[in-house]
Design a protein around this motif. Structure first.
Motif, PDB file in Angstrom:
ATOM      1  N   MET A  91     -18.563  12.424  33.137  1.00 36.28           N
ATOM      2  CA  MET A  91     -18.020  13.779  33.163  1.00 36.28           C
ATOM      3  C   MET A  91     -16.559  13.801  32.726  1.00 36.28           C
ATOM      4  O   MET A  91     -15.757  12.961  33.140  1.00 36.28           O
ATOM      5  N   LEU A  92     -16.226  14.772  31.911  1.00 35.79           N
ATOM      6  CA  LEU A  92     -14.844  15.015  31.530  1.00 35.79           C
ATOM      7  C   LEU A  92     -14.137  15.772  32.649  1.00 35.79           C
ATOM      8  O   LEU A  92     -13.011  15.477  33.007  1.00 35.79           O
ATOM      9  N   SER A  93     -14.820  16.763  33.199  1.00 33.44           N
ATOM     10  CA  SER A  93     -14.281  17.555  34.294  1.00 33.44           C
ATOM     11  C   SER A  93     -15.406  17.857  35.274  1.00 33.44           C
ATOM     12  O   SER A  93     -16.316  18.625  34.955  1.00 33.44           O
ATOM     13  N   THR A  94     -15.313  17.264  36.455  1.00 34.75           N
ATOM     14  CA  THR A  94     -16.354  17.527  37.465  1.00 34.75           C
ATOM     15  C   THR A  94     -16.198  18.922  38.040  1.00 34.75           C
ATOM     16  O   THR A  94     -17.201  19.564  38.365  1.00 34.75           O
ATOM     17  N   SER A  95     -14.976  19.418  38.156  1.00 38.52           N
ATOM     18  CA  SER A  95     -14.772  20.753  38.725  1.00 38.52           C
ATOM     19  C   SER A  95     -15.297  21.857  37.817  1.00 38.52           C
ATOM     20  O   SER A  95     -15.754  22.891  38.297  1.00 38.52           O
ATOM     21  N   GLU A  96     -15.242  21.651  36.515  1.00 31.83           N
ATOM     22  CA  GLU A  96     -15.728  22.660  35.572  1.00 31.83           C
ATOM     23  C   GLU A  96     -17.103  22.303  35.012  1.00 31.83           C
ATOM     24  O   GLU A  96     -17.645  23.043  34.195  1.00 31.83           O
ATOM     25  N   ASP A 102     -20.613  17.094  26.085  1.00 31.12           N
ATOM     26  CA  ASP A 102     -20.531  18.524  25.776  1.00 31.12           C
ATOM     27  C   ASP A 102     -19.383  18.860  24.827  1.00 31.12           C
ATOM     28  O   ASP A 102     -19.304  19.973  24.312  1.00 31.12           O
ATOM     29  N   VAL A 103     -18.475  17.926  24.629  1.00 29.58           N
ATOM     30  CA  VAL A 103     -17.301  18.188  23.795  1.00 29.58           C
ATOM     31  C   VAL A 103     -17.684  17.977  22.325  1.00 29.58           C
ATOM     32  O   VAL A 103     -18.141  16.898  21.947  1.00 29.58           O
ATOM     33  N   PRO A 104     -17.505  18.997  21.498  1.00 25.72           N
ATOM     34  CA  PRO A 104     -17.854  18.838  20.080  1.00 25.72           C
ATOM     35  C   PRO A 104     -16.860  17.943  19.355  1.00 25.72           C
ATOM     36  O   PRO A 104     -15.764  17.675  19.851  1.00 25.72           O
ATOM     37  N   GLY A 105     -17.236  17.509  18.174  1.00 22.90           N
ATOM     38  CA  GLY A 105     -16.325  16.722  17.352  1.00 22.90           C
ATOM     39  C   GLY A 105     -15.381  17.640  16.597  1.00 22.90           C
ATOM     40  O   GLY A 105     -15.616  18.827  16.437  1.00 22.90           O
ATOM     41  N   THR A 115      -7.613  22.908  30.303  1.00 23.47           N
ATOM     42  CA  THR A 115      -6.148  22.929  30.194  1.00 23.47           C
ATOM     43  C   THR A 115      -5.520  21.759  30.941  1.00 23.47           C
ATOM     44  O   THR A 115      -4.572  21.141  30.452  1.00 23.47           O
ATOM     45  N   ALA A 116      -6.058  21.441  32.114  1.00 22.05           N
ATOM     46  CA  ALA A 116      -5.513  20.317  32.886  1.00 22.05           C
ATOM     47  C   ALA A 116      -5.646  19.007  32.111  1.00 22.05           C
ATOM     48  O   ALA A 116      -4.756  18.153  32.155  1.00 22.05           O
ATOM     49  N   GLY A 117      -6.727  18.843  31.385  1.00 22.01           N
ATOM     50  CA  GLY A 117      -6.922  17.643  30.576  1.00 22.01           C
ATOM     51  C   GLY A 117      -5.932  17.563  29.431  1.00 22.01           C
ATOM     52  O   GLY A 117      -5.380  16.504  29.134  1.00 22.01           O
TER      53      GLY A 117
END
Length: 198
Positions: A91-96, A102-105, A115-117
């Motif tokens: 997971m990139l973000s567990t809270s979201e 899920d992140v596209p290229g 934003t936090a990332g």
């Protein structure tokens, strides 16, 4: 009407008249032997950024050029890797609820990362800039061997081999800056950053 057309032709022709080269010739003489001043352009400073011949300013700008080249090399490889579908597991973000998968290229990834990332990435880069990378005093621009973590040449190269490696790094960095720019522009034009792949 003919007078206006003639005047505009004269004005546009004046734009191609050679400008005075007195100030830039000083900088060319001061820096024509520097690393990176090579065929076919030689020393290339079209904006006259170091026309005053200031060595300290030149060294700072060369260090910035090297740093941008290094970042661009990583950016191009990252662009190529993510566009080909490679992602970290988890997971990139567990809270979201956003997984790395899920992140596209490409450019759209910036809008998918929370934003936090993005702030974490900026903070990390800022920490490297302020406290991580330390220029070695009295050395060539881009020599961060005074840093708290190991950087520099691997192996036991002679000074001539080191100079050749530095020239290659500078050229590859310049190519990478153009490469990542080309990928971003092509992606915005037709959604395909790599012109050789469908």
């Amino acid at each position: 009407m003919k007078t206006i057309i003639a005047a505009s032709l004269v004005a546009s022709a004046a734009a191609f008249a050679p400008a005075s080269q007195q100030a830039s010739s000083t900088s060319v003489k001061a820096f024509e032997g520097e690393l990176g001043a090579q065929a076919p352009l030689g020393f290339f400073d079209p904006l006259g950024l170091v026309a005053d011949g200031d060595q300290a300013k030149f060294d700072r700008l060369r260090g910035v050029e090297l740093k941008h080249g290094r970042v661009s090399q990583l950016a191009f490889l990252g662009y190529l890797t993510t566009w080909s579908g490679v992602r970290l597991p988890g997971m990139l973000s567990t809270s979201e609820g956003i997984a790395f998968a899920d992140v596209p290229g490409g450019h759209e990834a910036v809008f998918k990362v929370p934003t936090a990332g993005l702030l974490q990435i900026l903070a990390f880069c800022g920490a490297l800039e302020v406290a991580g990378w330390k220029q070695a005093a009295g050395s060539f621009p881009g020599d961060f061997s005074a840093s708290s973590f190991p950087v520099g040449f691997l192996g036991d190269e002679s000074p001539e081999e080191q100079l050749e490696l530095r020239a290659k790094e500078l050229n590859q960095g310049r190519a990478a800056m153009m490469g990542i720019l080309g990928c971003m522009v092509h992606e915005q034009l037709d959604g395909k950053p790599f012109i050789f792949f469908g």
